[in-house]
Write a protein that holds these residues in place. Structure first.
Motif, PDB file in Angstrom:
ATOM      1  N   GLY A  27       0.779  -1.233   0.000  1.00 16.47           N
ATOM      2  CA  GLY A  27       0.000   0.000   0.000  1.00 16.47           C
ATOM      3  C   GLY A  27       0.810   1.282   0.000  1.00 16.47           C
ATOM      4  N   TYR A  28       2.121   1.166  -0.133  1.00 20.30           N
ATOM      5  CA  TYR A  28       2.939   2.376  -0.231  1.00 20.30           C
ATOM      6  C   TYR A  28       2.999   2.828  -1.680  1.00 20.30           C
ATOM      7  N   LYS A  29       3.167   4.129  -1.864  1.00 22.30           N
ATOM      8  CA  LYS A  29       3.418   4.651  -3.204  1.00 22.30           C
ATOM      9  C   LYS A  29       4.927   4.632  -3.395  1.00 22.30           C
ATOM     10  N   THR A  30       5.382   3.918  -4.421  1.00 17.38           N
ATOM     11  CA  THR A  30       6.822   3.749  -4.578  1.00 17.38           C
ATOM     12  C   THR A  30       7.362   4.475  -5.800  1.00 17.38           C
ATOM     13  N   PHE A  31       8.570   4.962  -5.644  1.00 16.84           N
ATOM     14  CA  PHE A  31       9.317   5.606  -6.727  1.00 16.84           C
ATOM     15  C   PHE A  31      10.663   4.909  -6.776  1.00 16.84           C
ATOM     16  N   GLN A  32      11.314   4.961  -7.934  1.00 13.01           N
ATOM     17  CA  GLN A  32      12.636   4.358  -8.017  1.00 13.01           C
ATOM     18  C   GLN A  32      13.568   5.255  -8.798  1.00 13.01           C
ATOM     19  N   ALA A  33      14.848   5.148  -8.457  1.00 18.69           N
ATOM     20  CA  ALA A  33      15.865   5.924  -9.156  1.00 18.69           C
ATOM     21  C   ALA A  33      17.138   5.085  -9.243  1.00 18.69           C
ATOM     22  N   PRO A  34      17.739   5.022 -10.434  1.00 19.40           N
ATOM     23  CA  PRO A  34      18.986   4.268 -10.597  1.00 19.40           C
ATOM     24  C   PRO A  34      20.223   5.081 -10.243  1.00 19.40           C
ATOM     25  N   ASN A  35      20.061   6.388 -10.025  1.00 22.79           N
ATOM     26  CA  ASN A  35      21.220   7.227  -9.713  1.00 22.79           C
ATOM     27  C   ASN A  35      20.802   8.448  -8.898  1.00 22.79           C
ATOM     28  N   GLY A  36      21.810   9.180  -8.438  1.00 27.95           N
ATOM     29  CA  GLY A  36      21.567  10.316  -7.559  1.00 27.95           C
ATOM     30  C   GLY A  36      20.787  11.444  -8.201  1.00 27.95           C
ATOM     31  N   LYS A  37      21.082  11.714  -9.461  1.00 27.42           N
ATOM     32  CA  LYS A  37      20.418  12.833 -10.142  1.00 27.42           C
ATOM     33  C   LYS A  37      18.901  12.625 -10.168  1.00 27.42           C
ATOM     34  N   ILE A  38      18.495  11.427 -10.590  1.00 28.78           N
ATOM     35  CA  ILE A  38      17.055  11.127 -10.671  1.00 28.78           C
ATOM     36  C   ILE A  38      16.460  11.081  -9.258  1.00 28.78           C
ATOM     37  N   ALA A  39      17.207  10.513  -8.312  1.00 27.61           N
ATOM     38  CA  ALA A  39      16.718  10.446  -6.924  1.00 27.61           C
ATOM     39  C   ALA A  39      16.394  11.838  -6.398  1.00 27.61           C
ATOM     40  N   LEU A  40      17.299  12.782  -6.648  1.00 27.97           N
ATOM     41  CA  LEU A  40      17.091  14.129  -6.113  1.00 27.97           C
ATOM     42  C   LEU A  40      15.960  14.856  -6.830  1.00 27.97           C
ATOM     43  N   GLU A  41      15.755  14.540  -8.102  1.00 31.79           N
ATOM     44  CA  GLU A  41      14.598  15.113  -8.815  1.00 31.79           C
ATOM     45  C   GLU A  41      13.298  14.615  -8.179  1.00 31.79           C
ATOM     46  N   ILE A  42      13.265  13.327  -7.820  1.00 31.32           N
ATOM     47  CA  ILE A  42      12.057  12.762  -7.193  1.00 31.32           C
ATOM     48  C   ILE A  42      11.859  13.362  -5.794  1.00 31.32           C
ATOM     49  N   VAL A  43      12.958  13.546  -5.059  1.00 30.65           N
ATOM     50  CA  VAL A  43      12.871  14.173  -3.732  1.00 30.65           C
ATOM     51  C   VAL A  43      12.236  15.557  -3.865  1.00 30.65           C
ATOM     52  N   GLN A  44      12.665  16.321  -4.871  1.00 28.47           N
ATOM     53  CA  GLN A  44      12.114  17.667  -5.077  1.00 28.47           C
ATOM     54  C   GLN A  44      10.652  17.624  -5.500  1.00 28.47           C
ATOM     55  N   SER A  45      10.324  16.719  -6.429  1.00 29.70           N
ATOM     56  CA  SER A  45       8.971  16.748  -7.011  1.00 29.70           C
ATOM     57  C   SER A  45       7.938  16.007  -6.170  1.00 29.70           C
ATOM     58  N   ASP A  46       8.347  14.938  -5.471  1.00 33.00           N
ATOM     59  CA  ASP A  46       7.361  14.088  -4.789  1.00 33.00           C
ATOM     60  C   ASP A  46       7.523  13.995  -3.285  1.00 33.00           C
ATOM     61  N   ALA A  47       8.618  14.543  -2.740  1.00 34.65           N
ATOM     62  CA  ALA A  47       8.850  14.538  -1.287  1.00 34.65           C
ATOM     63  C   ALA A  47       8.491  13.206  -0.637  1.00 34.65           C
ATOM     64  N   PRO A  48       9.264  12.166  -0.913  1.00 35.99           N
ATOM     65  CA  PRO A  48       8.972  10.871  -0.289  1.00 35.99           C
ATOM     66  C   PRO A  48       9.115  10.942   1.231  1.00 35.99           C
ATOM     67  N   ASP A  49       8.392  10.061   1.921  1.00 37.68           N
ATOM     68  CA  ASP A  49       8.489  10.008   3.382  1.00 37.68           C
ATOM     69  C   ASP A  49       9.759   9.290   3.806  1.00 37.68           C
ATOM     70  N   LEU A  50      10.183   8.320   2.975  1.00 31.99           N
ATOM     71  CA  LEU A  50      11.336   7.504   3.331  1.00 31.99           C
ATOM     72  C   LEU A  50      12.102   7.144   2.065  1.00 31.99           C
ATOM     73  N   VAL A  51      13.429   7.117   2.183  1.00 29.56           N
ATOM     74  CA  VAL A  51      14.280   6.727   1.063  1.00 29.56           C
ATOM     75  C   VAL A  51      15.109   5.518   1.481  1.00 29.56           C
ATOM     76  N   LEU A  52      15.071   4.476   0.653  1.00 35.16           N
ATOM     77  CA  LEU A  52      15.989   3.342   0.802  1.00 35.16           C
ATOM     78  C   LEU A  52      17.129   3.625  -0.155  1.00 35.16           C
ATOM     79  N   LEU A  53      18.303   3.856   0.387  1.00 40.99           N
ATOM     80  CA  LEU A  53      19.399   4.399  -0.401  1.00 40.99           C
ATOM     81  C   LEU A  53      20.607   3.483  -0.391  1.00 40.99           C
ATOM     82  N   ASP A  54      20.998   3.041  -1.579  1.00 41.26           N
ATOM     83  CA  ASP A  54      22.202   2.232  -1.706  1.00 41.26           C
ATOM     84  C   ASP A  54      23.422   3.138  -1.582  1.00 41.26           C
ATOM     85  N   MET A  55      24.452   2.645  -0.871  1.00 43.36           N
ATOM     86  CA  MET A  55      25.660   3.449  -0.656  1.00 43.36           C
ATOM     87  C   MET A  55      26.548   3.512  -1.886  1.00 43.36           C
TER      88      MET A  55
END
Length: 124
Positions: A27-55
């Motif tokens: 029931g979560y709304k999920t987004f995915q990003a293969p790299n930092g650039k796309i991840a940060l665009e999603i953070v700006q546009s969709d403000a996720p509650d939680l990020v699972l982030l590969d190091m």
């Protein structure tokens, strides 16, 4: 109850798909990003509650992505995923505000439970 949003950032497609299936089926709304650039665009546009982030991500590494996420929105919760027992990276990530980390290959149930607990604790 508002649908919680999870962003999965990993350069491995299989891991992103697996985690997206697990969390969207719960029931979560999920987004995915293969790299930092796309991840940060999603953070700006969709403000996720939680990020699972590969190091370990080619280009912008996990610590840099984490730093940018926290600058953009300190409220976003971040759980790190790492394939190595690199304690210095884990310590730096914690100092930057990551809540916890999982070492790959991780137990999917452990990550599920951790995500539930983090998202539940934030909504009290």
């Amino acid at each position: 109850m508002e649908e919680k949003k999870i962003l999965i950032v990993d350069d491995q497609n299989g891991i992103r798909i697996l985690l997206m299936e697990v969390f969207s089926s719960e029931g979560y709304k999920t987004f995915q990003a293969p790299n930092g650039k796309i991840a940060l665009e999603i953070v700006q546009s969709d403000a996720p509650d939680l990020v699972l982030l590969d190091m370990k991500i080619p280009g912008m590494d996990g610590l840099e992505i984490l730093r940018h996420i926290k600058e953009a929105n300190p409220e976003i919760k971040v759980i790190m995923m790492t394939a190595y027992g690199e304690l210095n990276i884990i310590k730096q990530a914690t100092d930057l505000g990551a809540l916890m980390h999982f070492t790959k290959p991780f137990d999917i149930d452990e990550i599920r439970i951790a995500v539930h607990e983090q998202l539940r604790s934030g909504s009290l």
